[in-house]
Scaffold this active site. Structure first.
Site, PDB file in Angstrom:
ATOM      1  N   CYS A  54       0.823  -1.238   0.067  1.00 62.34           N
ATOM      2  CA  CYS A  54       0.025  -0.134   0.122  1.00 62.34           C
ATOM      3  C   CYS A  54       0.660   1.127  -0.040  1.00 62.34           C
ATOM      4  O   CYS A  54       0.552   2.253  -0.622  1.00 62.34           O
ATOM      5  CB  CYS A  54      -0.900   0.183   1.392  1.00 62.34           C
ATOM      6  N   ARG A 131      -7.676  -4.157  -3.308  1.00 58.15           N
ATOM      7  CA  ARG A 131      -7.123  -2.791  -4.031  1.00 58.15           C
ATOM      8  C   ARG A 131      -8.342  -2.584  -5.229  1.00 58.15           C
ATOM      9  O   ARG A 131      -8.041  -2.982  -6.471  1.00 58.15           O
ATOM     10  CB  ARG A 131      -6.026  -3.423  -4.651  1.00 58.15           C
TER      11      ARG A 131
END
Lengths: 219, 72
Positions: A54, A131
């Protein structure tokens, strides 16, 4: 395409439909989806703050921020973390990686937005968002959705390519072929009638056959 | 809150918007003056109106007496 939320069934958003409105706490204050009308918006989720993939993605999004701004595109992130965690993480990214995060990040602790948009994939994780990328146009219509698993960081070139393709489609009423890049020939929509099909081959396009014609845009 | 501090007073961004709204102006004009994205201005205007620092009439925003007092 339904998601159970607090005992009621909600229908997940689909392409070509109005993106569901929400109001959320972000690192830049409380924002509504409708605050972004008039701009394109990339609403994206990440699994968790202070995680390595991330972090690389946030740096990636920040790196293309100016290019997105030039295309009238805003960015907004989301995860199931508190706003204080988000603030601490983006400050850490700036301190450790020298990258300022210029876009707001939703603190979706109650999973309200994540559930509304189907960002949680229970097969992967019941507590983290996958995601997900939602491209929303200036009229609030959901134009593209991309889902990546927890383990795979997103490709920022592809994010930009999707925006370029959608904006080119809107401006010129064309489609874009596989692996298209700005400046390359675009697809002329197939003719809808037999008469138009016969005309198509006489119109000066680069055609393999009546249904497969390309042209180069002037700009 | 985008423009209101936890103590209920306008934060730095809120004060900038209030200063700009001493003359009636549209969200577009505020965004242009402060070089801010629309979404931040819209969120901030909503906060400031809800808190009574601004009022909106026919699409234009104007500072209230409470807003003027907050800037003193």
């Amino acid at each position: 395409m339904c998601e159970e939320q607090k005992g009621r069934s909600i229908r997940l958003p689909m392409l070509g439909e109005k993106a569901p409105e929400f109001e959320a706490v972000t690192t830049q204050g409380k924002l509504k989806l409708s605050d972004f009308r008039g701009s394109w918006l990339i609403l994206f989720s990440h699994p968790a703050d202070f995680t390595p993939v991330c972090t690389t993605e946030f740096i990636g999004f920040a790196e293309i921020f100016d290019e997105l701004q030039a295309r009238n595109v805003q960015l907004m992130g989301l995860s199931i973390d508190s706003v204080y965690s988000h603030i601490s993480w983006v400050r850490n990214i700036e301190e450790k990686f020298g990258m300022k995060i210029p876009f707001p990040v939703i603190a979706d602790l109650n999973k309200e937005v994540a559930s509304l948009y189907g960002m949680i994939m229970p097969g992967e994780s019941k507590t983290e968002t996958s995601r997900c990328v939602f491209v929303i146009d200036p009229d609030g219509i959901l134009r593209a959705m991309v889902y990546y698993p927890l383990t795979t960081g997103r490709n920022m070139d592809e994010i930009l390519r999707i925006i370029d393709a959608l904006q080119t489609t809107d401006k010129h009423h064309v489609a874009t072929p596989a692996n298209w890049r700005p400046g390359e020939p675009v697809i002329v929509p197939p003719p809808p009638t037999q008469e138009a099909a016969e005309e198509r081959l006489k119109q000066g396009f680069d055609c393999k056959d009546w249904y497969f014609c390309k042209k180069t845009l002037d700009e | 809150m985008a423009c209101i501090s936890p103590d209920g007073k306008p934060n730095l961004l809120g004060e900038k918007i209030l200063e700009t709204a001493k003359e009636p102006c549209t969200p577009e004009e505020i965004a242009s003056t402060l070089i801010l994205p629309f979404f931040r201005v819209r969120g901030g205007l909503r906060d400031l109106v809800e808190a009574g620092y601004l009022k909106e009439e026919r699409g234009k925003y104007m500072i209230t007496d409470k807003g003027l007092q907050a800037l003193e």
